[in-house]
Design a protein around this motif. Sequence first.
Motif, short mmCIF file in Angstrom:
data_model
loop_
_atom_site.label_atom_id
_atom_site.label_comp_id
_atom_site.label_asym_id
_atom_site.label_seq_id
_atom_site.Cartn_x
_atom_site.Cartn_y
_atom_site.Cartn_z
N THR A 81 -4.44 -1.63 -14.70
CA THR A 81 -3.71 -1.30 -13.48
C THR A 81 -3.58 -2.54 -12.61
O THR A 81 -4.31 -3.53 -12.82
CB THR A 81 -4.42 -0.17 -12.70
N THR A 82 -2.67 -2.49 -11.68
CA THR A 82 -2.43 -3.66 -10.84
C THR A 82 -2.30 -3.28 -9.38
O THR A 82 -2.04 -2.12 -9.03
CB THR A 82 -1.14 -4.39 -11.26
N THR A 83 -2.47 -4.28 -8.55
CA THR A 83 -2.15 -4.19 -7.14
C THR A 83 -1.26 -5.37 -6.80
O THR A 83 -1.29 -6.39 -7.49
CB THR A 83 -3.42 -4.21 -6.27
N SER A 84 -0.45 -5.24 -5.76
CA SER A 84 0.51 -6.29 -5.40
C SER A 84 0.21 -6.86 -4.03
O SER A 84 -0.15 -6.12 -3.10
CB SER A 84 1.94 -5.73 -5.42
N VAL A 85 0.43 -8.16 -3.91
CA VAL A 85 0.33 -8.86 -2.63
C VAL A 85 1.73 -9.33 -2.27
O VAL A 85 2.39 -10.02 -3.06
CB VAL A 85 -0.64 -10.04 -2.69
N VAL A 86 2.20 -8.95 -1.08
CA VAL A 86 3.54 -9.30 -0.62
C VAL A 86 3.46 -10.53 0.29
O VAL A 86 2.64 -10.56 1.22
CB VAL A 86 4.19 -8.12 0.13
N LEU A 87 4.32 -11.51 0.02
CA LEU A 87 4.41 -12.71 0.85
C LEU A 87 5.78 -12.72 1.51
O LEU A 87 6.81 -12.58 0.85
CB LEU A 87 4.24 -13.98 0.00
N THR A 88 5.80 -12.90 2.84
CA THR A 88 7.04 -12.85 3.62
C THR A 88 7.23 -14.16 4.36
O THR A 88 6.28 -14.70 4.95
CB THR A 88 7.00 -11.70 4.64
N ASN A 89 8.45 -14.66 4.32
CA ASN A 89 8.80 -15.87 5.06
C ASN A 89 8.99 -15.49 6.53
O ASN A 89 10.00 -14.89 6.91
CB ASN A 89 10.07 -16.49 4.49
N LYS A 90 8.04 -15.86 7.35
CA LYS A 90 8.11 -15.54 8.77
C LYS A 90 8.68 -16.69 9.60
O LYS A 90 8.77 -16.58 10.84
CB LYS A 90 6.73 -15.16 9.30
N GLY A 91 9.07 -17.77 8.93
CA GLY A 91 9.62 -18.92 9.65
C GLY A 91 11.12 -18.77 9.88
O GLY A 91 11.74 -17.76 9.55
N GLY A 92 11.71 -19.80 10.47
CA GLY A 92 13.13 -19.79 10.79
C GLY A 92 13.98 -20.54 9.79
O GLY A 92 15.20 -20.66 9.99
N ARG A 93 13.39 -21.04 8.70
CA ARG A 93 14.14 -21.79 7.69
C ARG A 93 13.80 -21.27 6.30
O ARG A 93 12.71 -20.73 6.08
CB ARG A 93 13.79 -23.28 7.78
N ALA A 94 14.74 -21.44 5.37
CA ALA A 94 14.49 -21.04 3.99
C ALA A 94 13.44 -21.96 3.37
O ALA A 94 13.29 -23.12 3.75
CB ALA A 94 15.78 -21.10 3.19
N CYS A 95 12.70 -21.42 2.40
CA CYS A 95 11.70 -22.22 1.70
C CYS A 95 11.60 -21.75 0.25
O CYS A 95 11.99 -20.62 -0.07
CB CYS A 95 10.34 -22.13 2.39
N ILE B 119 -6.72 -11.50 4.09
CA ILE B 119 -6.25 -10.12 4.28
C ILE B 119 -7.36 -9.16 3.83
O ILE B 119 -8.22 -9.51 3.02
CB ILE B 119 -4.95 -9.85 3.48
N GLN B 120 -7.32 -7.97 4.35
CA GLN B 120 -8.36 -6.98 4.05
C GLN B 120 -8.11 -6.34 2.68
O GLN B 120 -6.97 -6.05 2.32
CB GLN B 120 -8.40 -5.90 5.13
N TRP B 121 -9.20 -6.10 1.97
CA TRP B 121 -9.12 -5.43 0.65
C TRP B 121 -9.05 -3.92 0.90
O TRP B 121 -9.97 -3.33 1.47
CB TRP B 121 -10.34 -5.78 -0.19
N PRO B 122 -7.98 -3.26 0.44
CA PRO B 122 -7.82 -1.85 0.78
C PRO B 122 -8.31 -0.87 -0.29
O PRO B 122 -8.25 0.34 -0.09
CB PRO B 122 -6.29 -1.71 0.94
N TRP B 123 -8.80 -1.42 -1.43
CA TRP B 123 -9.14 -0.55 -2.55
C TRP B 123 -10.64 -0.41 -2.75
O TRP B 123 -11.41 -0.92 -1.94
CB TRP B 123 -8.46 -1.07 -3.85
N GLY B 124 -10.97 0.26 -3.84
CA GLY B 124 -12.38 0.53 -4.13
C GLY B 124 -13.07 -0.63 -4.82
O GLY B 124 -12.69 -1.80 -4.69
N THR B 125 -14.06 -0.25 -5.65
CA THR B 125 -14.92 -1.24 -6.30
C THR B 125 -14.33 -1.71 -7.63
O THR B 125 -13.57 -1.00 -8.30
CB THR B 125 -16.31 -0.64 -6.56
N LEU B 126 -14.72 -2.90 -8.01
CA LEU B 126 -14.28 -3.52 -9.25
C LEU B 126 -15.47 -3.71 -10.19
O LEU B 126 -16.61 -3.81 -9.75
CB LEU B 126 -13.65 -4.89 -8.98
N THR C 265 0.80 -1.23 0.00
CA THR C 265 0.00 0.00 0.00
C THR C 265 0.83 1.28 0.00
O THR C 265 0.28 2.37 -0.11
CB THR C 265 -0.92 0.02 1.25
N GLY C 266 2.14 1.13 0.11
CA GLY C 266 2.96 2.35 0.19
C GLY C 266 3.29 2.92 -1.17
O GLY C 266 3.30 2.24 -2.20
N GLY C 267 3.56 4.24 -1.17
CA GLY C 267 3.99 4.92 -2.39
C GLY C 267 2.97 4.83 -3.50
O GLY C 267 1.79 5.17 -3.32
N ASP C 268 3.40 4.35 -4.67
CA ASP C 268 2.50 4.24 -5.82
C ASP C 268 1.90 2.85 -5.96
O ASP C 268 1.55 2.41 -7.05
CB ASP C 268 3.26 4.61 -7.10
#
Length: 252
Positions: free
Chosen positions: A141-155, A228-235, A127-130
């Motif tokens: 136009t597009t929106t992005s979903v970020v996935l983060t490894n929150k575990g203790g091992r590589a995957c 996750i919550q949808w932060p944008w308008g209508t489609l 949601t930051g910047g552009d």
Amino acid sequence: MSAQTTARTARRRRTLRMAAAALTAAAGLTLTACSGSDAAGAKPAGRTDSGAAASEASGANSSGGAQGSGAQAGGSGAQADAGAKTDAKSGAAGKQSAGGGQAAGGSGASGGIERCHTSGLKAAFATGGDAAPDPDAQGATTTSVVLTNKGGRACKIGGFPGVDLKSENGGERWALARSSKKYGSITLQPGDSTDFTINVAMTKEEEGFYQPAFADVTPPNETKSITIQWPWGTLVDQRSATHPGTFVNPIG
């Protein structure tokens, strides 16, 4: 005829018979000698023929041996060729394996890394910047979903995630279609992030729209999702469209 004359005549006849007998015997010996010479001469000829036959047989065997040697040599060559092909295949397989390891995680050592599971990931819209989709872009136009490894091992992760949009009460769901883009795999170390995009067809119209409230994101090859919550308008409501303007792109 007198007795003397008769005796001389008898002696002459005996002499002639004896001479004839001697001649006959001599002729017989001569014939025997000739026959013996011929036989003796025939034997060397026979030996010569046998020798020739033996030589021919030996030559045939030698030729057969040569052919056999040639076949063995050919077989050895075939085995060598087969070995070379096997080595070439093994080398190609090694290269492909190494390439697969690099594609999967950028390193051949990534072959032992497991895929990323839902329980080890965190998801959020960028949601930051552009990062906000342009509401006037009319689908480009597009929106992005970020996935983060929150575990203790590589995957490892790669492929298409599942995205279901749902309304406030969850009664109206929209399982987004997937694009036809190609993808690879990447390795996420603990704390690393990757993202995927969603093409969206925004609208300001009050009719024919769909207003998402949440998005259920399911990582590739997983069955559990992250809401996750949808932060944008209508489609634009294209839930029944064959080629909707809102669709998911792959990770990697």
